[in-house]
Write an enzyme that holds these catalytic residues in place. Structure first.
Site, PDB file in Angstrom:
ATOM      1  CE  LYS A  52     -26.658 -81.655  81.407  1.00 30.21           C
ATOM      2  NZ  LYS A  52     -28.101 -80.499  80.808  1.00 30.21           N
ATOM      3  CD  GLN A  96     -31.437 -79.255  81.172  1.00 31.93           C
ATOM      4  OE1 GLN A  96     -30.072 -78.981  81.365  1.00 31.93           O
ATOM      5  NE2 GLN A  96     -31.822 -80.579  81.847  1.00 31.93           N
ATOM      6  CG  ASP A 119     -27.926 -80.759  74.601  1.00 28.10           C
ATOM      7  OD1 ASP A 119     -27.937 -82.131  75.524  1.00 28.10           O
ATOM      8  OD2 ASP A 119     -28.860 -79.999  74.956  1.00 28.10           O
TER       9      ASP A 119
END
Ligand code: GUN
Length: 298
Positions: A52, A96, A119
């Site tokens: 990422k 994460q 997200d």
């Protein structure tokens, strides 16, 4: 002939557009910024987070990574997120998952400012998606990527088509069902407690597998000509490659399903690459919004 939906190539198209638009925004003095936060040493998470951050740099973004030790306290993590919320150079914040057990992941997610929640996990973004406000929501990256792949085969309007999503997670199953519904499909969410899952799956023109069980969806679960989207990424033993070797497979028994489907996504090289591409797209969109500009549509 069954169409193989090439996630790598579609993801490259998305990233090319992100780079072009990021360069345009840089001309106006704004550089998209993404902060990725990881707590602990889970090897799979470390690999995901590294890619990422790497992709963000490649897109010309300001990219920062916070790698915190496994014993980081919830309060420390909350404090870091509040700092990132207030930092004007950061447009996207990604924590994460999974987090270590002593941290309440729900509380952490709800601490992220909704306008930086790339997200799409904050209640505000979940609510917008659920009420059809897709234009101003952040949509979770994996289902957003799966929808782009589906669009290549079926177009944007899924009127009259039956879609079955196997899996009801907050990260994939539920948002995927909402996106399919917003595209006018007739949607069923199936899961481990569904009666006669194979029969339900066989009713699908669009079959999405997001259960995390290697090769669970068999060829005879697939309606002839259906579009099969395999969200699973499972590492299994591959003794045929040598002792101790492994390989990646999806939630779909690929060869069997491919023989019946009209179109199918492979694993690897299917939905996987799309997830990171959509994270870049969401971060870019966030930077456009912060700059008071109309964001591009992906
Ligand atoms: N862990 C597995 N998938 C995801 C994702 O899409 N976002 C975050 N933050 N963590 C994950």
């Amino acid at each position: 002939m069954t169409e193989i939906i090439d996630g790598k190539s579609i993801a490259e198209d998305v990233v090319a557009k992100v780079k072009e638009q990021a360069a345009a925004l840089a001309g106006a003095g704004v550089r998209p910024g993404l902060a990725v936060v990881i707590v602990g040493e889970d090897p799979a998470s470390q690999v995901y987070v590294a890619s990422k951050s790497r992709r963000a740099k490649e897109c010309g973004f300001h990219s920062v990574q916070h790698s915190l030790p496994a014993d980081t306290g919830e309060g420390e993590l909350v404090a870091l997120i509040k700092e990132l919320n207030a930092d004007p150079a950061i447009h996207g914040i990604l924590v994460q998952l999974p987090l270590p057990n002593h941290i309440d992941a729900g509380r952490i997610i709800q601490t992220i400012a909704p306008q930086k929640d790339v997200d799409g996990f904050h209640f505000i973004n979940v609510g917008k998606l659920g009420t059809g406000e897709v234009e101003t929501a952040f949509v979770p990256c994996t289902p957003a990527g799966a929808m782009l792949m589906l669009e290549r085969v079926r177009g944007k309007d899924l009127s009259g088509l039956n879609a079955v999503v196997i899996g009801r997670s907050n990260i994939v199953g539920k948002p995927m069902a909402n996106l399919l519904l917003a595209a006018n499909a007739t949607v069923t969410i199936a899961h481990s407690r569904t009666k006669d899952l194979p029969a339900v799956a066989r009713g699908a023109d669009i079959l999405v597998a997001a259960v995390g069980r290697p090769q669970m969806v068999k060829g005879d679960w697939v309606k002839p000509g259906a579009t099969v989207i395999d969200v699973g990424i499972n590492r299994i033993a591959a003794p045929e490659k040598g002792e101790g070797k492994t390989r990646l497979v999806g939630d779909v028994a690929y060869e069997e399903a491919k023989a019946v489907a009209g179109a199918i996504t492979p694993v690897p090289g299917g939905v996987g690459p799309m997830t990171i591409a959509m994270l870049m797209a969401n971060t870019l969109v966030s930077a456009f919004r912060a700059a008071g500009r109309e964001p591009p549509v992906f």
